[in-house]
Design a protein around this motif. Structure first.
Motif, PDB file in Angstrom:
ATOM      1  N   ALA A  38      33.828  50.115  37.580  1.00 34.85           N
ATOM      2  CA  ALA A  38      34.561  51.089  36.754  1.00 34.85           C
ATOM      3  C   ALA A  38      33.660  52.234  36.305  1.00 34.85           C
ATOM      4  CB  ALA A  38      35.174  50.388  35.542  1.00 34.85           C
ATOM      5  N   CYS A  39      32.373  51.982  36.218  1.00 31.89           N
ATOM      6  CA  CYS A  39      31.418  53.035  35.835  1.00 31.89           C
ATOM      7  C   CYS A  39      30.938  53.840  37.042  1.00 31.89           C
ATOM      8  CB  CYS A  39      30.212  52.414  35.141  1.00 31.89           C
ATOM      9  SG  CYS A  39      30.567  51.767  33.509  1.00 31.89           S
ATOM     10  N   GLY A  40      31.364  53.465  38.233  1.00 36.17           N
ATOM     11  CA  GLY A  40      30.975  54.199  39.434  1.00 36.17           C
ATOM     12  C   GLY A  40      29.632  53.803  40.010  1.00 36.17           C
ATOM     13  N   LEU A  41      29.152  52.609  39.668  1.00 40.27           N
ATOM     14  CA  LEU A  41      27.860  52.164  40.183  1.00 40.27           C
ATOM     15  C   LEU A  41      27.926  51.660  41.617  1.00 40.27           C
ATOM     16  CD1 LEU A  41      26.413  50.332  37.052  1.00 40.27           C
ATOM     17  CD2 LEU A  41      25.821  52.602  37.931  1.00 40.27           C
ATOM     18  N   GLY A  42      29.122  51.450  42.129  1.00 39.37           N
ATOM     19  CA  GLY A  42      29.297  50.951  43.484  1.00 39.37           C
ATOM     20  C   GLY A  42      30.659  50.307  43.621  1.00 39.37           C
ATOM     21  N   LEU A  43      30.863  49.629  44.747  1.00 37.24           N
ATOM     22  CA  LEU A  43      32.115  48.931  44.992  1.00 37.24           C
ATOM     23  C   LEU A  43      31.957  47.477  44.565  1.00 37.24           C
ATOM     24  CD1 LEU A  43      33.041  50.332  48.530  1.00 37.24           C
ATOM     25  CD2 LEU A  43      33.800  51.144  46.275  1.00 37.24           C
ATOM     26  N   GLY A  44      32.834  47.026  43.681  1.00 31.85           N
ATOM     27  CA  GLY A  44      32.796  45.652  43.195  1.00 31.85           C
ATOM     28  C   GLY A  44      33.672  44.751  44.034  1.00 31.85           C
ATOM     29  N   VAL A  45      33.259  43.508  44.179  1.00 31.04           N
ATOM     30  CA  VAL A  45      33.987  42.538  44.984  1.00 31.04           C
ATOM     31  C   VAL A  45      34.228  41.289  44.137  1.00 31.04           C
ATOM     32  CG1 VAL A  45      33.931  41.144  47.092  1.00 31.04           C
ATOM     33  CG2 VAL A  45      32.937  43.447  47.089  1.00 31.04           C
ATOM     34  N   VAL A  46      35.508  41.079  43.757  1.00 36.63           N
ATOM     35  CA  VAL A  46      35.897  39.931  42.930  1.00 36.63           C
ATOM     36  C   VAL A  46      37.305  39.484  43.318  1.00 36.63           C
ATOM     37  CG1 VAL A  46      34.474  40.581  40.930  1.00 36.63           C
ATOM     38  CG2 VAL A  46      36.851  41.354  41.070  1.00 36.63           C
ATOM     39  N   SER A  47      37.734  38.362  42.777  1.00 41.45           N
ATOM     40  CA  SER A  47      39.096  37.891  42.989  1.00 41.45           C
ATOM     41  C   SER A  47      40.089  38.928  42.475  1.00 41.45           C
ATOM     42  CB  SER A  47      39.317  36.578  42.235  1.00 41.45           C
ATOM     43  OG  SER A  47      40.697  36.284  42.148  1.00 41.45           O
ATOM     44  N   SER A  48      41.146  39.167  43.243  1.00 43.76           N
ATOM     45  CA  SER A  48      42.164  40.122  42.804  1.00 43.76           C
ATOM     46  C   SER A  48      42.842  39.654  41.522  1.00 43.76           C
ATOM     47  CB  SER A  48      43.195  40.348  43.912  1.00 43.76           C
ATOM     48  OG  SER A  48      43.849  39.141  44.234  1.00 43.76           O
ATOM     49  N   TYR A  81      43.722  42.985  35.525  1.00 45.41           N
ATOM     50  CA  TYR A  81      43.769  43.730  34.253  1.00 45.41           C
ATOM     51  C   TYR A  81      43.091  45.094  34.384  1.00 45.41           C
ATOM     52  CZ  TYR A  81      38.839  42.989  33.205  1.00 45.41           C
ATOM     53  OH  TYR A  81      37.470  43.025  33.248  1.00 45.41           O
ATOM     54  N   ALA A  82      41.999  45.156  35.110  1.00 39.38           N
ATOM     55  CA  ALA A  82      41.268  46.421  35.268  1.00 39.38           C
ATOM     56  C   ALA A  82      42.031  47.385  36.179  1.00 39.38           C
ATOM     57  CB  ALA A  82      39.865  46.159  35.817  1.00 39.38           C
ATOM     58  N   ILE A  83      42.699  46.846  37.178  1.00 36.39           N
ATOM     59  CA  ILE A  83      43.518  47.681  38.055  1.00 36.39           C
ATOM     60  C   ILE A  83      44.699  48.243  37.261  1.00 36.39           C
ATOM     61  CG2 ILE A  83      45.032  47.678  40.081  1.00 36.39           C
ATOM     62  CD1 ILE A  83      43.109  45.460  41.233  1.00 36.39           C
ATOM     63  N   GLU A  84      45.361  47.379  36.494  1.00 43.21           N
ATOM     64  CA  GLU A  84      46.513  47.815  35.698  1.00 43.21           C
ATOM     65  C   GLU A  84      46.123  48.817  34.612  1.00 43.21           C
ATOM     66  OE1 GLU A  84      48.358  44.210  34.350  1.00 43.21           O
ATOM     67  OE2 GLU A  84      49.162  43.752  36.345  1.00 43.21           O
ATOM     68  N   SER A  85      44.917  48.687  34.070  1.00 44.27           N
ATOM     69  CA  SER A  85      44.467  49.617  33.026  1.00 44.27           C
ATOM     70  C   SER A  85      44.046  50.968  33.608  1.00 44.27           C
ATOM     71  CB  SER A  85      43.303  49.021  32.233  1.00 44.27           C
ATOM     72  OG  SER A  85      42.101  49.066  32.993  1.00 44.27           O
ATOM     73  N   GLY A  86      43.851  51.012  34.921  1.00 43.43           N
ATOM     74  CA  GLY A  86      43.496  52.263  35.571  1.00 43.43           C
ATOM     75  C   GLY A  86      42.013  52.557  35.615  1.00 43.43           C
ATOM     76  N   SER A  87      41.173  51.581  35.287  1.00 50.30           N
ATOM     77  CA  SER A  87      39.732  51.835  35.322  1.00 50.30           C
ATOM     78  C   SER A  87      39.143  51.684  36.724  1.00 50.30           C
ATOM     79  CB  SER A  87      38.998  50.929  34.336  1.00 50.30           C
ATOM     80  OG  SER A  87      39.191  49.569  34.656  1.00 50.30           O
ATOM     81  N   VAL A  88      39.816  50.911  37.569  1.00 54.28           N
ATOM     82  CA  VAL A  88      39.384  50.742  38.959  1.00 54.28           C
ATOM     83  C   VAL A  88      40.610  50.807  39.868  1.00 54.28           C
ATOM     84  CG1 VAL A  88      37.329  49.353  38.449  1.00 54.28           C
ATOM     85  CG2 VAL A  88      39.519  48.213  38.863  1.00 54.28           C
ATOM     86  N   VAL A  89      40.353  51.061  41.150  1.00 49.58           N
ATOM     87  CA  VAL A  89      41.412  51.015  42.153  1.00 49.58           C
ATOM     88  C   VAL A  89      40.967  50.087  43.277  1.00 49.58           C
ATOM     89  CG1 VAL A  89      42.333  53.309  41.637  1.00 49.58           C
ATOM     90  CG2 VAL A  89      40.551  53.070  43.363  1.00 49.58           C
ATOM     91  N   PRO A  90      41.909  49.300  43.810  1.00 54.15           N
ATOM     92  CA  PRO A  90      41.555  48.461  44.952  1.00 54.15           C
ATOM     93  C   PRO A  90      41.568  49.291  46.229  1.00 54.15           C
ATOM     94  CG  PRO A  90      43.856  48.128  44.381  1.00 54.15           C
ATOM     95  CD  PRO A  90      43.280  49.091  43.362  1.00 54.15           C
ATOM     96  N   ILE A  91      40.639  48.998  47.122  1.00 57.18           N
ATOM     97  CA  ILE A  91      40.638  49.644  48.438  1.00 57.18           C
ATOM     98  C   ILE A  91      40.624  48.548  49.499  1.00 57.18           C
ATOM     99  CG2 ILE A  91      39.488  51.712  47.562  1.00 57.18           C
ATOM    100  CD1 ILE A  91      36.936  50.707  49.067  1.00 57.18           C
ATOM    101  N   CYS A  92      40.874  48.934  50.732  1.00 53.62           N
ATOM    102  CA  CYS A  92      40.917  47.991  51.849  1.00 53.62           C
ATOM    103  C   CYS A  92      39.891  48.398  52.896  1.00 53.62           C
ATOM    104  CB  CYS A  92      42.299  47.997  52.491  1.00 53.62           C
ATOM    105  SG  CYS A  92      43.638  47.652  51.364  1.00 53.62           S
ATOM    106  N   VAL A  93      39.383  47.401  53.600  1.00 55.53           N
ATOM    107  CA  VAL A  93      38.489  47.652  54.725  1.00 55.53           C
ATOM    108  C   VAL A  93      39.222  47.188  55.975  1.00 55.53           C
ATOM    109  CG1 VAL A  93      36.287  47.091  55.806  1.00 55.53           C
ATOM    110  CG2 VAL A  93      36.410  47.404  53.323  1.00 55.53           C
TER     111      VAL A  93
END
Length: 180
Positions: A123-133, A138-150
């Motif tokens: 969320a701070c832009g330090l890199g791409l985080g990898v965790v359970s969806s 909560y972070a996706i719904e709050s708008g602090s991060v967005v999920p991406i796909c590879v």
């Protein structure tokens, strides 16, 4: 646990939130009756069976380089700084294996045992985080991060209930498992 305690108020539930390898040790040492794990147990004395589907999410800072659900190549993905769980975690093992199956090696910029630290770092832009969806929801719904796909990277998995293969299941344990 709350639903179980509401239905069976005289039965005590004790929970531990620890990495999968520690859960397995506690099962083998008879310190836990059952456990919920992010992977199949590797010890032949532990029985594992799936109980829930999950997906590992790749998170980017909202408003950053990537749009929500944007699909990128594995090569572009690996050019980013990666914020990952520690190597002993089930999430990390599944992630590493999936990337290796595509012919690449994972290099983490940051590793943590804390999912919250990984999400906050993304969320701070330090890199791409990898965790359970599920954990990241909560972070996706709050708008602090967005999920991406590879493209081509399969990060689906199952959660497992594990117990010692010789464990005698009490009625309380059976009731808990039925509720789950």
């Amino acid at each position: 646990i709350k639903k179980f305690e509401d239905r069976y108020p005289d039965t005590k539930v004790k929970a531990f939130c620890v990495p999968a390898n520690i859960l397995e040790e506690k099962i083998l040492d008879n310190q836990l009756d059952i456990a919920f794990s992010e992977g199949i147990a590797h010890d032949p004395n532990i029985t594992s069976y799936p109980y829930m589907d999950d997906h590992i999410a790749i998170l980017s800072v909202a408003g950053g380089k990537y749009e929500a659900n944007e699909e990128i190549s594995i090569e572009e993905f690996l050019e980013n700084k990666l914020i990952l769980r520690e190597k002993s975690s089930g999430t990390r093992k599944i992630f590493d294996t999936a990337v290796e199956n595509m012919g690449h090696i994972v290099e983490a910029e940051m590793e943590s045992i804390s999912n919250t630290a990984i999400i906050n770092s993304a969320a701070c832009g330090l890199g791409l985080g990898v965790v359970s969806s599920r954990i990241a929801q909560y972070a996706i719904e709050s708008g602090s991060v967005v999920p991406i796909c590879v493209k081509g990277l399969d990060l689906s998995r199952k959660f497992y209930i594990i117990h010692h293969k010789d464990k005698k299941m009490s009625s309380a344990i059976k009731n808990f498992l039925n509720l789950c």
